[in-house]
Scaffold this motif. Structure first.
Motif, PDB file in Angstrom:
ATOM      1  N   LEU A  32      12.177 -10.125  25.659  1.00  0.00           N
ATOM      2  CA  LEU A  32      10.821 -10.602  25.379  1.00  0.00           C
ATOM      3  C   LEU A  32      10.219  -9.900  24.171  1.00  0.00           C
ATOM      4  O   LEU A  32       9.476 -10.513  23.390  1.00  0.00           O
ATOM      5  CB  LEU A  32       9.929 -10.386  26.608  1.00  0.00           C
ATOM      6  N   ALA A  33      10.545  -8.626  24.010  1.00  0.00           N
ATOM      7  CA  ALA A  33       9.998  -7.869  22.889  1.00  0.00           C
ATOM      8  C   ALA A  33      10.435  -8.449  21.548  1.00  0.00           C
ATOM      9  O   ALA A  33       9.729  -8.313  20.540  1.00  0.00           O
ATOM     10  CB  ALA A  33      10.409  -6.405  22.994  1.00  0.00           C
ATOM     11  N   THR A  34      11.594  -9.108  21.528  1.00  0.00           N
ATOM     12  CA  THR A  34      12.071  -9.693  20.268  1.00  0.00           C
ATOM     13  C   THR A  34      11.251 -10.908  19.857  1.00  0.00           C
ATOM     14  O   THR A  34      11.319 -11.332  18.707  1.00  0.00           O
ATOM     15  CB  THR A  34      13.549 -10.105  20.374  1.00  0.00           C
ATOM     16  N   TYR A  35      10.490 -11.468  20.787  1.00  0.00           N
ATOM     17  CA  TYR A  35       9.674 -12.636  20.476  1.00  0.00           C
ATOM     18  C   TYR A  35       8.291 -12.263  19.939  1.00  0.00           C
ATOM     19  O   TYR A  35       7.550 -13.147  19.486  1.00  0.00           O
ATOM     20  CB  TYR A  35       9.489 -13.523  21.725  1.00  0.00           C
ATOM     21  N   VAL A  36       7.926 -10.982  20.018  1.00  0.00           N
ATOM     22  CA  VAL A  36       6.594 -10.544  19.606  1.00  0.00           C
ATOM     23  C   VAL A  36       6.574 -10.310  18.104  1.00  0.00           C
ATOM     24  O   VAL A  36       7.459  -9.630  17.568  1.00  0.00           O
ATOM     25  CB  VAL A  36       6.191  -9.247  20.342  1.00  0.00           C
ATOM     26  N   PRO A  37       5.602 -10.840  17.383  1.00  0.00           N
ATOM     27  CA  PRO A  37       5.515 -10.598  15.942  1.00  0.00           C
ATOM     28  C   PRO A  37       5.442  -9.111  15.629  1.00  0.00           C
ATOM     29  O   PRO A  37       4.816  -8.343  16.373  1.00  0.00           O
ATOM     30  CB  PRO A  37       4.212 -11.297  15.546  1.00  0.00           C
ATOM     31  N   GLU A  38       6.122  -8.692  14.564  1.00  0.00           N
ATOM     32  CA  GLU A  38       6.115  -7.273  14.201  1.00  0.00           C
ATOM     33  C   GLU A  38       4.715  -6.790  13.862  1.00  0.00           C
ATOM     34  O   GLU A  38       4.338  -5.665  14.178  1.00  0.00           O
ATOM     35  CB  GLU A  38       7.066  -7.028  13.018  1.00  0.00           C
ATOM     36  N   THR A  39       3.944  -7.624  13.210  1.00  0.00           N
ATOM     37  CA  THR A  39       2.575  -7.265  12.849  1.00  0.00           C
ATOM     38  C   THR A  39       1.628  -8.068  13.718  1.00  0.00           C
ATOM     39  O   THR A  39       1.656  -9.298  13.713  1.00  0.00           O
ATOM     40  CB  THR A  39       2.284  -7.559  11.366  1.00  0.00           C
ATOM     41  N   VAL A  40       0.809  -7.360  14.477  1.00  0.00           N
ATOM     42  CA  VAL A  40      -0.132  -8.012  15.377  1.00  0.00           C
ATOM     43  C   VAL A  40      -1.542  -7.599  14.993  1.00  0.00           C
ATOM     44  O   VAL A  40      -1.909  -6.429  15.105  1.00  0.00           O
ATOM     45  CB  VAL A  40       0.144  -7.626  16.851  1.00  0.00           C
ATOM     46  N   ASP A  41      -2.328  -8.547  14.511  1.00  0.00           N
ATOM     47  CA  ASP A  41      -3.721  -8.292  14.169  1.00  0.00           C
ATOM     48  C   ASP A  41      -4.582  -8.691  15.359  1.00  0.00           C
ATOM     49  O   ASP A  41      -4.734  -9.880  15.671  1.00  0.00           O
ATOM     50  CB  ASP A  41      -4.135  -9.092  12.932  1.00  0.00           C
ATOM     51  N   LEU A  42      -5.126  -7.683  16.028  1.00  0.00           N
ATOM     52  CA  LEU A  42      -5.932  -7.929  17.215  1.00  0.00           C
ATOM     53  C   LEU A  42      -7.414  -7.876  16.863  1.00  0.00           C
ATOM     54  O   LEU A  42      -7.838  -7.100  16.012  1.00  0.00           O
ATOM     55  CB  LEU A  42      -5.614  -6.887  18.291  1.00  0.00           C
ATOM     56  N   ALA A  43      -8.185  -8.715  17.544  1.00  0.00           N
ATOM     57  CA  ALA A  43      -9.622  -8.734  17.312  1.00  0.00           C
ATOM     58  C   ALA A  43     -10.239  -7.410  17.733  1.00  0.00           C
ATOM     59  O   ALA A  43      -9.704  -6.682  18.580  1.00  0.00           O
ATOM     60  CB  ALA A  43     -10.253  -9.886  18.091  1.00  0.00           C
ATOM     61  N   ALA A  44     -11.394  -7.099  17.146  1.00  0.00           N
ATOM     62  CA  ALA A  44     -12.059  -5.830  17.441  1.00  0.00           C
ATOM     63  C   ALA A  44     -12.443  -5.718  18.908  1.00  0.00           C
ATOM     64  O   ALA A  44     -12.488  -4.624  19.472  1.00  0.00           O
ATOM     65  CB  ALA A  44     -13.291  -5.678  16.556  1.00  0.00           C
ATOM     66  N   ASP A  45     -12.722  -6.870  19.560  1.00  0.00           N
ATOM     67  CA  ASP A  45     -13.122  -6.859  20.968  1.00  0.00           C
ATOM     68  C   ASP A  45     -11.950  -7.129  21.909  1.00  0.00           C
ATOM     69  O   ASP A  45     -12.136  -7.470  23.075  1.00  0.00           O
ATOM     70  CB  ASP A  45     -14.229  -7.888  21.213  1.00  0.00           C
ATOM     71  N   HIS A  46     -10.711  -6.953  21.412  1.00  0.00           N
ATOM     72  CA  HIS A  46      -9.521  -7.230  22.213  1.00  0.00           C
ATOM     73  C   HIS A  46      -9.443  -6.309  23.427  1.00  0.00           C
ATOM     74  O   HIS A  46      -9.615  -5.088  23.321  1.00  0.00           O
ATOM     75  CB  HIS A  46      -8.266  -7.032  21.357  1.00  0.00           C
ATOM     76  N   LEU A  47      -9.190  -6.894  24.593  1.00  0.00           N
ATOM     77  CA  LEU A  47      -8.962  -6.142  25.825  1.00  0.00           C
ATOM     78  C   LEU A  47      -7.578  -6.525  26.343  1.00  0.00           C
ATOM     79  O   LEU A  47      -7.370  -7.661  26.771  1.00  0.00           O
ATOM     80  CB  LEU A  47     -10.024  -6.466  26.880  1.00  0.00           C
TER      81      LEU A  47
END
Length: 268
Positions: free
Chosen positions: A175-190
């Motif tokens: 599953l980890a191979t499917y995650v984008p290397e760069t993840v831009d999360l919103a400031a209010d991400h929980l």
């Protein structure tokens, strides 16, 4: 693994001191220290109390008993067996009652045990080999041939799923191979409360999820089941799910839930 080592590792992992565990289990810190050092051999009742005091899953409680030389205390019944017939009926009732909103039941590995027909809207367009009884819900969620192309917030959702599956070894690595290397999360991400934003034939869906377990279970199979229910996070999503539900009823798409057909091989 011998019992003293197994107990120490589980206590340390739970971040509980010897004094706290001894108090919870109704013994003294001195006695517990002797048990963990191998200077004292606990009875079966003490092992059960220690496992309960550590709030271990039933499977681990059995493992702890075995390491101490005792027989397991908790059965692991097949889900399609007679002993769990009331459980199957309860699952069917819950899944049917959740309509027109989607819901799915998985085991400890994420294998699909049951689902209601509303889940078809979530899985539409996915490769057939990724959908249905015996398939893996986590793989479906992230696989390029599964839901991934339709998930509008894929980066955040993928990280959320991967963090939930750290205990699954090889599947977690896949599953980890499917995650984008760069993840831009919103400031209010929980991280613990990531919504699912999904394209569908009824428009874009904005979904929340809740997870339900059988908290008082004394059977391993039952204790490890999780029911994940999807709920609309806004009115357009609720309207879309209602419309999809009416269409399914008019089309005569079969039973409201698919518990019976999902049981084959589901408890492996």
């Amino acid at each position: 693994m011998n019992f003293p080592q197994a107990l120490r590792e589980r206590r340390t992992r739970s971040r509980i001191s010897q004094l706290d565990l001894a108090t919870r289990a109704g013994t003294t810190q001195r006695h517990l220290s002797f048990i963990e050092s191998g200077r004292s051999a606990p009875g079966r009742g003490m092992v059960v109390r220690l496992a309960e005091s550590l709030d271990l899953p039933l499977r681990e409680r059995n493992a702890l008993l075995l390491s101490a030389g005792f027989a397991p205390a908790y059965p692991e019944s097949p889900l399609d067996g007679p002993d769990l017939a009331p459980v199957r009926a309860a699952i069917d009732h819950i899944l049917t009652g959740h309509l027109p909103y989607p819901a799915v039941v998985v085991d400890r590995q994420g294998t699909v045990v049951a689902a209601n027909r509303a889940l078809d809207l979530i899985t539409e367009g996915a490769a057939p080999e990724l959908v249905g009884p015996g398939t893996n819900a986590y793989r479906l969620a992230l696989h390029p041939d599964g839901l991934a192309p339709r998930i509008l917030n894929f980066a955040a959702w993928a990280r959320h799923i991967v963090e939930r599956t750290a205990h699954l070894g090889e599947l977690h690595a896949e599953l980890a191979t499917y995650v984008p290397e760069t993840v831009d999360l919103a400031a209010d991400h929980l991280g613990f409360a990531v919504p699912l934003r999904l394209r569908s034939s009824y428009g874009d869906l904005h979904l929340m999820t809740t997870v339900t377990t059988f908290a008082t279970a004394v059977d391993i199979t039952l204790a490890e089941l999780k029911l994940e229910a999807f709920l609309p996070a806004d009115e357009p999503t609720a309207a879309a799910l209602r419309a999809a539900g009416r269409a399914a009823e008019e089309a005569g798409s079969g039973a409201a839930s698919v518990v019976a057909s999902a049981l084959a091989g589901a408890t492996g």
